[in-house]
Scaffold this motif. Structure first.
Motif, PDB file in Angstrom:
ATOM      1  N   VAL A 103      -6.034   2.236  -1.723  1.00 55.19           N
ATOM      2  CA  VAL A 103      -5.582   2.917  -0.753  1.00 55.19           C
ATOM      3  C   VAL A 103      -5.975   2.531   1.164  1.00 55.19           C
ATOM      4  O   VAL A 103      -6.645   1.553   0.910  1.00 55.19           O
ATOM      5  N   ARG A 104      -5.043   3.671   1.618  1.00 49.87           N
ATOM      6  CA  ARG A 104      -4.899   3.169   2.929  1.00 49.87           C
ATOM      7  C   ARG A 104      -6.291   3.399   3.869  1.00 49.87           C
ATOM      8  O   ARG A 104      -6.614   2.679   4.275  1.00 49.87           O
ATOM      9  N   GLY A 105      -7.111   3.895   3.823  1.00 46.62           N
ATOM     10  CA  GLY A 105      -8.572   4.493   4.189  1.00 46.62           C
ATOM     11  C   GLY A 105      -9.321   3.133   4.318  1.00 46.62           C
ATOM     12  O   GLY A 105     -10.078   2.456   5.312  1.00 46.62           O
ATOM     13  N   TYR A 132       1.071  -2.188   8.807  1.00 47.14           N
ATOM     14  CA  TYR A 132       1.349  -3.589   9.136  1.00 47.14           C
ATOM     15  C   TYR A 132       0.253  -4.031  10.335  1.00 47.14           C
ATOM     16  O   TYR A 132      -0.960  -3.985  10.827  1.00 47.14           O
ATOM     17  N   GLY A 133       0.797  -2.602  11.432  1.00 50.45           N
ATOM     18  CA  GLY A 133       0.056  -3.040  12.949  1.00 50.45           C
ATOM     19  C   GLY A 133      -1.481  -1.916  12.664  1.00 50.45           C
ATOM     20  O   GLY A 133      -2.032  -2.443  13.670  1.00 50.45           O
ATOM     21  N   LEU A 170       1.131  -1.235   0.282  1.00 46.22           N
ATOM     22  CA  LEU A 170      -0.027   0.310  -0.193  1.00 46.22           C
ATOM     23  C   LEU A 170       1.058   1.253  -0.314  1.00 46.22           C
ATOM     24  O   LEU A 170       2.134   1.282   0.408  1.00 46.22           O
ATOM     25  N   PRO A 171       0.545   2.383   0.036  1.00 43.54           N
ATOM     26  CA  PRO A 171       1.057   3.669  -0.026  1.00 43.54           C
ATOM     27  C   PRO A 171       1.865   4.218   1.309  1.00 43.54           C
ATOM     28  O   PRO A 171       0.619   4.401   2.284  1.00 43.54           O
ATOM     29  N   GLY A 172       2.984   3.947   1.355  1.00 46.28           N
ATOM     30  CA  GLY A 172       3.489   4.708   2.404  1.00 46.28           C
ATOM     31  C   GLY A 172       3.525   3.537   3.535  1.00 46.28           C
ATOM     32  O   GLY A 172       3.431   3.673   4.947  1.00 46.28           O
TER      33      GLY A 172
END
Length: 554
Positions: A325-327, A275-276, A267-269
């Protein structure tokens, strides 16, 4: 063994009084061990995050990274039944203390190796396998201790609270691990996990387990206990249905867990902190699901509830495979956590209620063998798929498989043991032995025969009832069973079954449940003789072993 002419009653138990979801916390021993286990599980989840992330730094190949998950779950598949037989035979409290102590030593050594930069991919997998072996010996004992801590009326909420505790730790542990890895180093999660085992050891020492009633019979040999456990499971319909549903879910859901480090990395960043966060979101979703489950369960059948959990888990894998997307990934992880806890709690409860106490640890060990065996096989398989295709493709295929398993396993109904009374019945009187026989404890196999007089009009009903009863004979220790009709007097029927030894037959007397009694009385009610069906016990000559191949009747 005894039989009775009393007809099986048709009365049903009155509905159990509704118990609060939090009622088990009112029992001091449960609250103590739950709290200590919560802290220990936080350390375990920190450890899992550390191991998964450590492997991505040592070798980021998907097939290698997923081997960490496989190495942690495969030992439970390999050793759980042996561990369950041990747990059913020894003091569970002492066993738990010893295993936790050994794990603390191994995990401390792992922390040292990581701190001094001496870890390799092969060594990490090997140590993970050793730790998984310790977990294999802990799991059946922990699971089977729960009914000792709470009354049966509190069992359902106690299981739910245990699951919730695991997932509270899942919500807290990964976030702490991600912070510690970034701020302190990769050795920190392992060091904290070692310390958490010291806490659980202290709680077990503080727990004053009620003294168990002294066994009248010698301990069951481990090999024999394992075979008895397997026979019981093979003839326990409610447990077998639970196992089928477990295979249909865990093999596909394992992709979610095994590939999560790679999902976070892609994922981006992405990194250890993300992961946590993903694991924390899974834990938060699972805690939310566990809190909501009692209210939902009051309105929904356990099977419908499980289907909903599978759909949520599959939806989470679909989102993770299609969206970068992270979210959205964090939201999907939350959704997956809610689905996971719904299915896991339902399967665990169905397994628990299908087992009598005498074989509980072995039965739960078989459930865990299926659980972790499916997870280990799935982890390895999805790692190979991800290597050959991509991580996204593996998640997409796994989600489709989980959904396809719903109609394929629909006939395996969960919760079949909820209404069975599996408490001991003390129904069979002690068998008579002539004093001239001397000590017969080690003689065997033993053949038990029961002679019935059956009216031809009720013959079909008798055969249906006696074949239902055969499952009880196998569940309680018999390894062969049959029924014959007298050619000269067709109203006379002869049931027989073989048990490995006289001592094992005496154990049968202790194992018979109230549900078993009802099955026996359904057969006995069809007996038309003036006296009760005649029960006889046959032994091989002293110093010899009888032939094990007795002809089977229909």
């Amino acid at each position: 063994m005894g039989v009775s002419n009393r007809k099986a009653g048709n009365a049903t138990e009155s509905p159990a009084e509704r118990i609060s979801a939090w009622a088990p916390f009112g029992i001091a021993s449960f609250a103590l061990l739950w709290s200590a286990t919560l802290v220990s599980n936080i350390g375990t989840w920190m450890h899992d995050v550390g191991a998964g992330w450590l492997m991505t730094t040592l070798n980021p190949d998907p097939a290698v990274v997923t081997l960490v998950q496989a190495a942690s779950t495969l030992p439970i598949f390999l050793f759980a039944l042996f561990a369950g037989a041990v747990a059913d035979r020894v003091d569970k409290r002492k066993l738990l203390i010893v295993i936790n102590l050994l794990l603390m030593v191994v995990i401390s050594a792992l922390a040292g190796l990581v701190a001094f930069d001496l870890m390799t991919p092969t060594l990490l997998i090997a140590i993970t396998f050793v730790i998984g072996t310790g977990a294999a010996f802990l799991a059946p004992a922990w699971q089977s201790v729960v009914p000792e801590l709470v009354p049966r009326s509190h069992l359902r909420p106690a299981i739910a609270l245990n699951s919730m505790g695991v997932n509270i730790s899942r919500a807290i542990g990964p976030a702490i691990a991600g912070f510690l890895i970034t701020a302190v180093g990769l050795a920190a999660p392992f060091a904290v996990n070692a310390a958490s085992h010291a806490l659980i050891i202290a709680a077990l020492i503080a727990w004053r387990r009620p003294a168990a009633e002294a066994d009248r019979l010698p301990p069951e040999p481990i090999a024999s206990a394992m075979l008895t456990g397997l026979r019981h499971a093979a003839h326990n319909g409610p447990l077998k249905a639970t196992l089928v549903r477990a295979i249909g879910f865990f093999f596909f859901a394992s992709a979610y867990w095994a590939l999560l480090p790679l999902i976070a990395r892609g994922l981006p960043g992405g990194g250890a902190e993300l992961y946590g966060f993903l694991l924390t979101a899974i834990g938060a979703g699972a805690v939310s699901g566990a809190v909501a489950l009692p209210a939902i369960r009051a309105r929904a059948d356990i099977n419908l509830l499980t289907v909903g959990g599978v759909v949520l888990t599959a939806a989470a894998m679909l989102v993770l495979s299609l969206v970068s997307v992270r979210g959205a990934a964090i939201a999907a992880a939350f959704l997956g956590g809610a689905g996971w806890i719904t299915v896991l709690t339902s399967l665990n409860l169905s397994a628990q209620t299908s087992l009598p106490n005498w074989v509980r640890a072995r039965g739960l060990a078989i459930f865990m063998m299926v659980f972790f065996g499916s997870m280990a096989a799935g982890s390895a398989a999805w790692g190979q798929v991800a290597t050959a295709l991509s991580v996204d493709a593996a998640l997409l295929i796994a989600a489709g498989g989980a959904l396809a398993a719903i109609p394929l396993t629909r006939k395996a109904r969960l919760g079949q043991g909820d209404d069975l009374d599996l408490s001991p019945s003390a129904y069979w009187p002690a068998p008579a032995v002539d004093l001239r026989m001397g000590n017969v404890a080690d003689r065997g196999p033993v053949m038990v025969t029961i002679e019935y007089q059956i009216d031809p009009v009720t013959e079909a009903a008798f055969l249906a009832a006696i074949h239902s009863l055969s499952g009880e004979r196998y569940r309680d220790g018999a390894y062969q069973w049959g029924v014959f009709q007298d050619a000269e007097r067709p109203t006379s029927w002869f049931e027989w079954f073989l048990v490995p030894s006289w001592v094992e037959h005496l154990r049968q007397h202790e194992r018979t449940t109230l549900h078993d009694r009802d099955l026996q009385e359904a057969v006995t009610a069809l007996h038309t003789g003036a006296e009760s069906p005649r029960v006889r016990h046959w032994l091989p000559p002293p110093g010899r072993t009888a032939a094990r191949g007795v002809p089977r009747g229909d």
